[in-house]
Design a protein around this motif. Structure first.
Motif, short mmCIF file in Angstrom:
data_model
loop_
_atom_site.label_atom_id
_atom_site.label_comp_id
_atom_site.label_asym_id
_atom_site.label_seq_id
_atom_site.Cartn_x
_atom_site.Cartn_y
_atom_site.Cartn_z
N TRP A 60 -0.33 -9.97 0.66
CA TRP A 60 -0.72 -8.78 -0.09
C TRP A 60 0.54 -8.01 -0.45
N THR A 61 1.24 -8.49 -1.46
CA THR A 61 2.50 -7.85 -1.87
C THR A 61 2.29 -6.45 -2.43
N TRP A 62 1.07 -6.13 -2.71
CA TRP A 62 0.71 -4.82 -3.26
C TRP A 62 0.47 -3.77 -2.17
N ALA A 63 0.57 -4.18 -0.91
CA ALA A 63 0.27 -3.26 0.20
C ALA A 63 1.43 -3.21 1.19
N ARG A 64 1.54 -2.07 1.85
CA ARG A 64 2.53 -1.93 2.92
C ARG A 64 2.06 -0.86 3.91
N VAL A 65 2.72 -0.82 5.07
CA VAL A 65 2.41 0.16 6.12
C VAL A 65 3.56 1.14 6.23
N GLU A 66 3.22 2.40 6.29
CA GLU A 66 4.17 3.47 6.61
C GLU A 66 3.76 4.03 7.97
N TYR A 67 4.72 4.22 8.85
CA TYR A 67 4.44 4.68 10.21
C TYR A 67 4.73 6.17 10.36
N SER A 68 3.76 6.89 10.92
CA SER A 68 3.96 8.28 11.30
C SER A 68 4.26 8.33 12.79
N LYS A 69 5.18 9.17 13.18
CA LYS A 69 5.53 9.28 14.60
C LYS A 69 4.43 9.98 15.41
N TRP A 92 -0.73 -1.26 -9.59
CA TRP A 92 -1.43 -0.54 -8.52
C TRP A 92 -0.87 -1.00 -7.18
N CYS A 93 -0.94 -0.14 -6.19
CA CYS A 93 -0.49 -0.51 -4.84
C CYS A 93 -1.31 0.24 -3.80
N ALA A 94 -1.12 -0.16 -2.55
CA ALA A 94 -1.77 0.52 -1.43
C ALA A 94 -0.73 0.80 -0.35
N VAL A 95 -0.83 1.99 0.23
CA VAL A 95 0.01 2.37 1.36
C VAL A 95 -0.92 2.72 2.51
N VAL A 96 -0.78 1.99 3.60
CA VAL A 96 -1.53 2.31 4.83
C VAL A 96 -0.63 3.20 5.67
N VAL A 97 -1.14 4.36 6.03
CA VAL A 97 -0.39 5.25 6.92
C VAL A 97 -0.91 5.02 8.33
N GLU A 155 1.13 3.10 -11.45
CA GLU A 155 0.04 3.83 -12.10
C GLU A 155 -0.89 4.44 -11.05
N LEU A 156 -1.25 3.63 -10.05
CA LEU A 156 -2.19 4.07 -9.01
C LEU A 156 -1.70 3.65 -7.65
N CYS A 157 -1.77 4.57 -6.70
CA CYS A 157 -1.49 4.26 -5.30
C CYS A 157 -2.70 4.66 -4.47
N VAL A 158 -3.22 3.71 -3.72
CA VAL A 158 -4.32 3.98 -2.79
C VAL A 158 -3.71 4.22 -1.42
N VAL A 159 -3.97 5.38 -0.86
CA VAL A 159 -3.46 5.74 0.46
C VAL A 159 -4.61 5.64 1.45
N ILE A 160 -4.39 4.85 2.50
CA ILE A 160 -5.41 4.62 3.52
C ILE A 160 -4.85 5.06 4.87
N LEU A 161 -5.56 5.92 5.55
CA LEU A 161 -5.15 6.34 6.89
C LEU A 161 -5.71 5.40 7.93
#
Length: 102
Positions: free
Chosen positions: A60-69, A34-39, A3-9
């Motif tokens: 925090w199973t609702w959060a994960r990290v995505e890596y940018s090159k 709801w979830c959170a994605v840390v970029v 439903e909701l994704c919080v994106v955090i840089l």
């Protein structure tokens, strides 16, 4: 689809980003759709790994990290986060933002 994704840089600000995630914890636990994605936006200081460890250690199973090159800036980083998780709604936060309950 969530439903909701919080994106955090994150860029070289692991502690600020972890604080942002902490401020989301109660609402995220109360809303399993709801979830959170840390970029991790191209930092070269290992902060992405520090954040990933905090997520794991705090369960925090609702959060994960995505890596940018690379650091492509605010828009590019948010685009990575949005592409990483299908959701009906997105909220975009900087790492120094703090959410209040509810």
């Amino acid at each position: 689809m969530k439903e909701l994704c919080v994106v955090i840089l994150n860029y070289r600000r692991a502690e600020l980003t972890i604080g942002c995630l902490e401020s989301l914890e109660d609402d995220m636990r109360q809303n399993p759709d709801w979830c959170a994605v840390v970029v991790e936006n191209g930092s070269d200081d290992g902060s992405g790994d520090v954040i990933a460890k905090a997520i794991k250690d705090r369960h925090w199973t609702w959060a994960r990290v995505e890596y940018s090159k690379m650091n492509g800036g605010f828009a590019a980083g948010n685009n990575i986060g949005v592409a990483a998780q299908s959701a009906e709604y997105y909220t975009l936060l900087n790492s120094d933002a703090r959410a209040t309950p509810g």
